[in-house]
Design a protein around this motif. Structure first.
Motif, short mmCIF file in Angstrom:
data_model
loop_
_atom_site.label_atom_id
_atom_site.label_comp_id
_atom_site.label_asym_id
_atom_site.label_seq_id
_atom_site.Cartn_x
_atom_site.Cartn_y
_atom_site.Cartn_z
N PRO A 1 -11.12 15.27 -11.19
CA PRO A 1 -10.58 14.50 -12.31
C PRO A 1 -11.00 13.03 -12.25
O PRO A 1 -10.78 12.36 -11.25
N LEU A 2 -11.59 12.59 -13.32
CA LEU A 2 -12.07 11.20 -13.39
C LEU A 2 -11.07 10.32 -14.10
O LEU A 2 -10.76 9.21 -13.65
N THR A 3 -10.56 10.78 -15.25
CA THR A 3 -9.56 10.03 -15.99
C THR A 3 -8.34 10.91 -16.24
O THR A 3 -8.43 12.14 -16.21
N VAL A 4 -7.22 10.26 -16.49
CA VAL A 4 -5.96 10.94 -16.78
C VAL A 4 -5.36 10.28 -18.01
O VAL A 4 -5.36 9.06 -18.14
N VAL A 5 -4.83 11.10 -18.94
CA VAL A 5 -4.22 10.57 -20.15
C VAL A 5 -2.88 11.24 -20.37
O VAL A 5 -2.69 12.43 -20.09
N GLY B 1 9.11 16.67 -25.95
CA GLY B 1 9.67 15.37 -25.63
C GLY B 1 9.39 14.90 -24.22
O GLY B 1 9.76 13.77 -23.86
N TYR B 2 8.72 15.72 -23.42
CA TYR B 2 8.33 15.33 -22.06
C TYR B 2 6.82 15.07 -22.02
O TYR B 2 6.05 15.82 -22.62
N MET B 3 6.45 14.03 -21.29
CA MET B 3 5.04 13.66 -21.23
C MET B 3 4.28 14.60 -20.30
O MET B 3 4.64 14.80 -19.15
N ASP B 4 3.20 15.19 -20.85
CA ASP B 4 2.28 16.01 -20.08
C ASP B 4 1.03 15.20 -19.78
O ASP B 4 0.94 14.02 -20.12
N LEU B 5 0.04 15.83 -19.16
CA LEU B 5 -1.18 15.14 -18.75
C LEU B 5 -2.41 15.96 -19.11
O LEU B 5 -2.36 17.20 -19.10
N VAL B 6 -3.51 15.27 -19.38
CA VAL B 6 -4.83 15.90 -19.48
C VAL B 6 -5.79 15.11 -18.61
O VAL B 6 -5.80 13.87 -18.66
N THR B 7 -6.56 15.81 -17.80
CA THR B 7 -7.56 15.16 -16.95
C THR B 7 -8.96 15.58 -17.40
O THR B 7 -9.14 16.64 -18.00
N SER B 8 -9.94 14.72 -17.11
CA SER B 8 -11.33 15.06 -17.39
C SER B 8 -12.10 15.12 -16.08
O SER B 8 -11.94 14.26 -15.22
N SER B 9 -12.91 16.16 -15.92
CA SER B 9 -13.77 16.32 -14.76
C SER B 9 -15.21 16.18 -15.23
O SER B 9 -15.80 17.14 -15.76
N ASN B 10 -15.76 15.00 -15.04
CA ASN B 10 -17.06 14.64 -15.59
C ASN B 10 -18.16 15.59 -15.15
O ASN B 10 -18.88 16.17 -15.97
N SER B 11 -18.29 15.78 -13.85
CA SER B 11 -19.41 16.57 -13.32
C SER B 11 -19.29 18.05 -13.65
O SER B 11 -20.29 18.76 -13.63
N VAL C 1 0.83 -1.21 0.00
CA VAL C 1 0.00 0.00 0.00
C VAL C 1 0.86 1.25 0.00
O VAL C 1 1.85 1.36 0.75
N ILE C 2 0.49 2.21 -0.85
CA ILE C 2 1.06 3.55 -0.84
C ILE C 2 -0.07 4.53 -0.53
O ILE C 2 -1.09 4.53 -1.22
N ASN C 3 0.10 5.35 0.47
CA ASN C 3 -0.91 6.36 0.80
C ASN C 3 -0.74 7.57 -0.10
O ASN C 3 0.37 8.03 -0.37
N VAL C 4 -1.88 8.11 -0.56
CA VAL C 4 -1.87 9.33 -1.37
C VAL C 4 -2.74 10.37 -0.69
O VAL C 4 -3.43 10.09 0.29
N ASN C 5 -2.74 11.60 -1.24
CA ASN C 5 -3.34 12.74 -0.55
C ASN C 5 -4.76 13.05 -0.96
O ASN C 5 -5.22 14.19 -0.79
N GLY C 6 -5.46 12.11 -1.56
CA GLY C 6 -6.84 12.31 -1.96
C GLY C 6 -7.45 10.98 -2.33
O GLY C 6 -6.85 9.92 -2.12
N GLN C 7 -8.65 11.03 -2.89
CA GLN C 7 -9.32 9.79 -3.29
C GLN C 7 -8.99 9.51 -4.75
O GLN C 7 -9.49 10.19 -5.65
N PRO C 8 -8.14 8.49 -5.01
CA PRO C 8 -7.63 8.28 -6.37
C PRO C 8 -8.68 7.71 -7.31
O PRO C 8 -9.53 6.91 -6.92
N THR C 9 -8.60 8.12 -8.56
CA THR C 9 -9.52 7.64 -9.59
C THR C 9 -8.70 7.12 -10.78
O THR C 9 -8.25 5.99 -10.79
N GLY C 10 -8.50 7.98 -11.79
CA GLY C 10 -7.74 7.57 -12.96
C GLY C 10 -6.27 7.38 -12.66
O GLY C 10 -5.72 7.99 -11.72
N ILE C 11 -5.59 6.55 -13.48
CA ILE C 11 -4.19 6.26 -13.25
C ILE C 11 -3.51 5.96 -14.58
O ILE C 11 -4.07 5.27 -15.43
N VAL C 12 -2.31 6.52 -14.78
CA VAL C 12 -1.50 6.24 -15.97
C VAL C 12 -0.05 6.13 -15.53
O VAL C 12 0.33 6.59 -14.44
N ILE C 13 0.77 5.53 -16.38
CA ILE C 13 2.19 5.41 -16.09
C ILE C 13 2.99 6.11 -17.18
O ILE C 13 2.53 6.29 -18.30
#
Length: 392
Positions: free
Chosen positions: A243-247, A255-265, A185-197
């Motif tokens: 944020p619901l999903t992360v891409v 050349g560096y990977m960025d992120l986009v999140t979606s907030s459904n509601s 287990v790794i503790n994080v600072n909120g309620q996790p939803t989407g995940i990418v590597i």
């Protein structure tokens, strides 16, 4: 001295000089995908992936049927069509799956996550166009939400990471034979939803980006991989209110990977630009259709800039927003009508024409829609303004 009502004065000004002209209507963009095929699924299809499971250089599809407690496998024919589904029973309420070679035999296998059972099951590829479930029932913990696979300890064996409702991410290291060790287990600072590597700091170790929603901290937290299966927590970066999903997406071609999140509601998406120093900067929220559910990223137009496609679940459409190369996207998005309640999406060249297509699971119709890319290059107009959405 006689005083005049300020409202009357304003009206007099408008009468004298005329009302300001309305904003110029923006040219409507043509659709860049055409609905070309549909596939029958099980009950309530949701999460969808694509890969070449039989190594014939043709993409196949796999979708979880959340209401049918199963997943469906479709062997691709290479012309944009697929064989009839092969259905495999899972645990209760499967919500997510990943494809990876879990036993190192050169063929992609499937791991699927069951929400109600709170379990993960591994289905090994038989190399004969089918899958065989192992006898290990992996139990990550209470209320698993999402699942991803990556090699977190650099031993060449694929591992698993699971977001858990109660402020945790669970790491499950693989043994290389299709079986797994005990969860950590790794503790994080909120309620996790989407995940990418991704390797976001380019140190050749796999990192994990986690969307955080709920009533606590919201945004994105990165778990910086150390290469031994352990991680260092970042601070929470602003990345959408829910944020619901992360891409992953390189929005500025550095050349560096960025992120986009979606907030459904909140009907909004957020870009997080990688600062190359283990921090991210959140840009202004933007829109790409109502109720953005899932997001995928690719260069749909062939102009060298990555774009995004979003499933708008309540509008029964897929919206495509074209990247401008500076972290922003064109507005309005290009809308593509699909069947009822689109959910997960998978992207790839399904018909062998060299162009990227989209498959989306339509939950309320129990089907998958295949959107084939039209043979057009760079339909992007001159840069236009983004829709203003106030950020919090």
């Amino acid at each position: 001295m006689k005083r005049y009502n300020p409202i009357i004065l304003i009206l007099l000004v408008f009468v004298l000089i005329g009302c300001p002209p309305p904003p110029k209507a923006q040219k409507k963009m043509p659709r860049i995908f055409a609905l070309s095929n549909t596939l029958e699924t099980g009950l309530e299809p949701s999460f969808l992936i694509t890969d070449d499971f039989n190594r014939d250089d043709v993409l196949d599809l796999v979708v979880v049927n959340s209401g049918g407690h199963s997943f469906s496998f479709y062997k691709g024919k290479g012309d944009g069509t697929f064989n009839d589904q092969l259905v495999y029973n899972t645990g209760r309420d499967p919500i997510c799956l990943v494809a990876e070679d879990f036993n190192n035999d050169g063929y992609k296998d499937i791991a699927e996550l069951n929400y109600a059972d709170q379990t993960i099951q591994i289905f090994l590829n038989t190399r004969l166009g089918s899958f065989q479930k192992t006898n290990q029932l992996i139990k990550p913990g209470k209320i698993p939400i999402n699942l991803i696979s990556g090699d977190f300890n650099n031993d060449g064996n694929p591992d698993l990471a699971v977001t858990m409702r109660y402020f945790q991410v669970v790491i499950i290291l693989g043994k290389g034979n299709g079986f797994y060790k005990e969860p950590v287990v790794i503790n994080v600072n909120g309620q996790p939803t989407g995940i990418v590597i991704g390797d976001y700091n380019k140190d050749n170790n796999v990192d994990i980006a986690v969307g955080l929603a709920g009533s606590g901290n919201t945004g994105v937290q990165v778990l910086w991989g150390k290469g031994d299966g352990k991680f260092e927590n970042s601070k929470v970066f602003k990345g959408g209110k829910q944020p619901l999903t992360v891409v992953n997406i390189d929005v500025n071609n550095d050349g560096y990977m960025d992120l986009v999140t979606s907030s459904n509601s909140l009907h909004a998406l957020t870009t997080l630009v990688n600062n190359k120093d283990k921090t991210f900067t959140s840009l202004r929220d933007f829109a790409s259709g109502n109720f953005p559910k899932f997001v995928v990223a690719a260069d749909f137009t062939g102009d060298g800039l990555e774009d995004i496609a979003v499933s708008n679940s309540t509008d029964d459409q897929i919206s495509v927003s074209l990247g401008k190369g500076d972290g922003t996207f064109t507005y309005p998005p290009i809308y593509h009508r699909v069947d009822e309640h689109p959910q997960g999406m998978a992207i790839g060249d399904f018909n062998g024409d060299g162009l990227i297509d989209i498959a989306t699971a339509c939950r309320d119709k129990n089907m998958i829609d295949i959107l084939t890319k039209k043979n057009m290059i760079n339909p992007k107009p001159n840069p236009i303004a983004e829709q203003p959405i106030k950020t919090g």
